[in-house]
Design a protein around this motif. Structure first.
Motif, PDB file in Angstrom:
ATOM      1  N   VAL A 111       0.849  -1.149  -0.015  1.00 11.56           N
ATOM      2  CA  VAL A 111       0.008   0.101  -0.086  1.00 11.56           C
ATOM      3  C   VAL A 111       0.762   1.248  -0.014  1.00 11.56           C
ATOM      4  O   VAL A 111       1.940   1.249   0.820  1.00 11.56           O
ATOM      5  N   LEU A 112       0.652   2.176  -1.047  1.00 10.69           N
ATOM      6  CA  LEU A 112       1.245   3.374  -0.969  1.00 10.69           C
ATOM      7  C   LEU A 112       0.333   4.560  -0.820  1.00 10.69           C
ATOM      8  O   LEU A 112      -0.791   4.593  -1.174  1.00 10.69           O
ATOM      9  N   ILE A 113       0.926   5.380  -0.165  1.00  8.17           N
ATOM     10  CA  ILE A 113       0.139   6.635   0.414  1.00  8.17           C
ATOM     11  C   ILE A 113       0.968   7.892  -0.293  1.00  8.17           C
ATOM     12  O   ILE A 113       1.896   8.197   0.183  1.00  8.17           O
ATOM     13  N   LEU A 114       0.470   8.563  -1.341  1.00  7.53           N
ATOM     14  CA  LEU A 114       0.943   9.445  -2.091  1.00  7.53           C
ATOM     15  C   LEU A 114       0.448  10.673  -2.344  1.00  7.53           C
ATOM     16  O   LEU A 114      -0.725  10.563  -1.925  1.00  7.53           O
ATOM     17  N   ARG A 115       1.017  11.759  -2.735  1.00  8.04           N
ATOM     18  CA  ARG A 115       0.247  12.714  -2.915  1.00  8.04           C
ATOM     19  C   ARG A 115      -0.370  12.981  -4.033  1.00  8.04           C
ATOM     20  O   ARG A 115      -0.200  12.608  -5.084  1.00  8.04           O
ATOM     21  N   GLY A 116      -1.742  13.404  -4.191  1.00 12.34           N
ATOM     22  CA  GLY A 116      -2.661  13.145  -5.255  1.00 12.34           C
ATOM     23  C   GLY A 116      -2.638  14.500  -5.952  1.00 12.34           C
ATOM     24  O   GLY A 116      -1.747  15.210  -5.793  1.00 12.34           O
ATOM     25  N   LYS A 117      -3.598  14.736  -6.929  1.00  7.81           N
ATOM     26  CA  LYS A 117      -3.746  15.699  -7.604  1.00  7.81           C
ATOM     27  C   LYS A 117      -4.874  16.613  -7.342  1.00  7.81           C
ATOM     28  O   LYS A 117      -6.173  16.078  -7.167  1.00  7.81           O
ATOM     29  N   LEU A 118      -4.751  18.083  -7.607  1.00 10.27           N
ATOM     30  CA  LEU A 118      -5.914  19.073  -7.241  1.00 10.27           C
ATOM     31  C   LEU A 118      -6.888  19.281  -8.468  1.00 10.27           C
ATOM     32  O   LEU A 118      -6.399  18.902  -9.731  1.00 10.27           O
ATOM     33  N   GLY A 119      -7.959  19.468  -8.114  1.00 15.90           N
ATOM     34  CA  GLY A 119      -8.817  20.039  -9.385  1.00 15.90           C
ATOM     35  C   GLY A 119     -10.094  19.149  -9.750  1.00 15.90           C
ATOM     36  O   GLY A 119     -10.219  18.078  -9.161  1.00 15.90           O
ATOM     37  N   ALA A 120     -10.852  19.570 -10.757  1.00 18.37           N
ATOM     38  CA  ALA A 120     -11.950  18.990 -11.254  1.00 18.37           C
ATOM     39  C   ALA A 120     -11.451  17.753 -12.224  1.00 18.37           C
ATOM     40  O   ALA A 120     -10.125  17.665 -12.120  1.00 18.37           O
ATOM     41  N   GLU A 121     -12.194  16.886 -12.479  1.00 17.44           N
ATOM     42  CA  GLU A 121     -11.851  15.776 -13.294  1.00 17.44           C
ATOM     43  C   GLU A 121     -10.800  15.880 -14.241  1.00 17.44           C
ATOM     44  O   GLU A 121      -9.806  15.229 -14.411  1.00 17.44           O
ATOM     45  N   ALA A 122     -11.155  16.865 -15.224  1.00 12.81           N
ATOM     46  CA  ALA A 122     -10.339  17.121 -16.332  1.00 12.81           C
ATOM     47  C   ALA A 122      -8.804  17.584 -15.914  1.00 12.81           C
ATOM     48  O   ALA A 122      -7.964  17.193 -16.507  1.00 12.81           O
ATOM     49  N   GLU A 123      -8.884  18.371 -15.021  1.00 15.51           N
ATOM     50  CA  GLU A 123      -7.707  18.969 -14.477  1.00 15.51           C
ATOM     51  C   GLU A 123      -6.776  17.965 -13.805  1.00 15.51           C
ATOM     52  O   GLU A 123      -5.577  17.858 -13.983  1.00 15.51           O
ATOM     53  N   ARG A 124      -7.529  17.017 -13.024  1.00 17.38           N
ATOM     54  CA  ARG A 124      -6.892  16.014 -12.186  1.00 17.38           C
ATOM     55  C   ARG A 124      -6.290  14.890 -13.300  1.00 17.38           C
ATOM     56  O   ARG A 124      -5.150  14.480 -13.105  1.00 17.38           O
ATOM     57  N   SER A 125      -6.953  14.723 -14.437  1.00 17.36           N
ATOM     58  CA  SER A 125      -6.661  13.688 -15.605  1.00 17.36           C
ATOM     59  C   SER A 125      -5.336  14.384 -16.198  1.00 17.36           C
ATOM     60  O   SER A 125      -4.264  13.551 -16.372  1.00 17.36           O
ATOM     61  N   ASN A 126      -5.261  15.740 -16.400  1.00 18.69           N
ATOM     62  CA  ASN A 126      -4.089  16.482 -17.312  1.00 18.69           C
ATOM     63  C   ASN A 126      -2.821  16.241 -16.264  1.00 18.69           C
ATOM     64  O   ASN A 126      -1.796  16.196 -16.589  1.00 18.69           O
ATOM     65  N   ARG A 127      -3.243  16.390 -14.912  1.00 18.00           N
ATOM     66  CA  ARG A 127      -2.053  16.249 -13.974  1.00 18.00           C
ATOM     67  C   ARG A 127      -1.341  15.032 -13.683  1.00 18.00           C
ATOM     68  O   ARG A 127      -0.091  14.977 -13.489  1.00 18.00           O
ATOM     69  N   TYR A 128      -2.201  14.056 -13.878  1.00 14.16           N
ATOM     70  CA  TYR A 128      -1.404  12.656 -13.789  1.00 14.16           C
ATOM     71  C   TYR A 128      -0.644  12.563 -15.171  1.00 14.16           C
ATOM     72  O   TYR A 128       0.039  11.639 -15.067  1.00 14.16           O
ATOM     73  N   ASN A 129      -1.117  13.236 -16.222  1.00 12.29           N
ATOM     74  CA  ASN A 129      -0.319  13.037 -17.270  1.00 12.29           C
ATOM     75  C   ASN A 129       0.592  14.094 -17.517  1.00 12.29           C
ATOM     76  O   ASN A 129       1.222  13.909 -18.392  1.00 12.29           O
TER      77      ASN A 129
END
Length: 202
Positions: A111-129
């Motif tokens: 199990v990894l606990i890591l920093r996530g991404k802020l924003g609405a769905e489209a913003e979050r998807s872009n930040r993972y990319n």
């Protein structure tokens, strides 16, 4: 995690993730002197090594990690770059997580606990990319069987000093995951909302 399982924690802090671990079967690493001393008082044998590169001698049934987030500075005041072989990153939690997983048995769990991404769905998807994240998640999902990946609002962690969403990633053994990468999965945000509903339900 049971008393019969071997456990590795690369950045153990005060042992908050280890209450079910058997101290005699746990490999515990913590750089901070005071926290390491506290862990020893709890019965753990503690190493004080750089978790980006250090690995225990044996592989473990369970790897659990909640490494520090963000970038760190080198002795010259510049953002430190971690060479992970196939690519480099400035994200210390990514560097520690991938290194720690090398200590997991092929059929082990993590199990990894890591920093996530802020924003609405489209913003979050872009930040993972983004370049800083894309190579990490591609490597993780290619080499480890990620079975769950969801986010929790950072509001729940204000007492620990962090306001960003937290990503929880569960892994069942080595080998390619059947889940889509987070940048391509609308389910990341859907699962986030599902978890929020659970926490805020009466």
């Amino acid at each position: 995690m049971t008393s019969e399982k071997t456990v590795y924690e690369p950045t153990a802090g005060n042992g908050a993730l280890l209450p079910a671990a058997n101290p005699t079967l746990a490999s515990v690493n913590e750089l901070n002197r005071e926290r390491a001393a506290d862990l020893r008082q709890q019965g753990y044998t503690v190493t004080q090594e750089d978790a980006v590169t250090y690995l225990p001698a044996q592989q473990h049934d369970i790897v659990i990690a909640n490494p520090p987030f963000n970038s760190v500075m080198d002795e010259r005041g510049r953002v430190k770059l971690f060479n992970l072989g196939r690519y480099s990153t400035t994200q210390i939690d990514h560097a520690i997580a991938l290194n720690a997983l090398k200590a997991m048995k092929p059929e082990g769990r993590a199990v990894l606990i890591l920093r996530g991404k802020l924003g609405a769905e489209a913003e979050r998807s872009n930040r993972y990319n983004l370049r800083s994240s894309r190579a990490f998640y591609f490597t993780l999902y290619q080499e480890y069987n990620v079975i769950h990946h969801f986010s929790i609002w950072g509001d729940l962690y204000h007492r620990q000093g962090d306001g960003f969403p937290i990503d929880l990633i569960a892994i069942a053994g080595k080998g390619k995951s059947s889940l889509p990468l987070p940048a391509a999965a609308e389910g990341v945000t859907t699962r986030l909302q599902s978890r929020l509903n659970q926490y805020h339900s009466p």
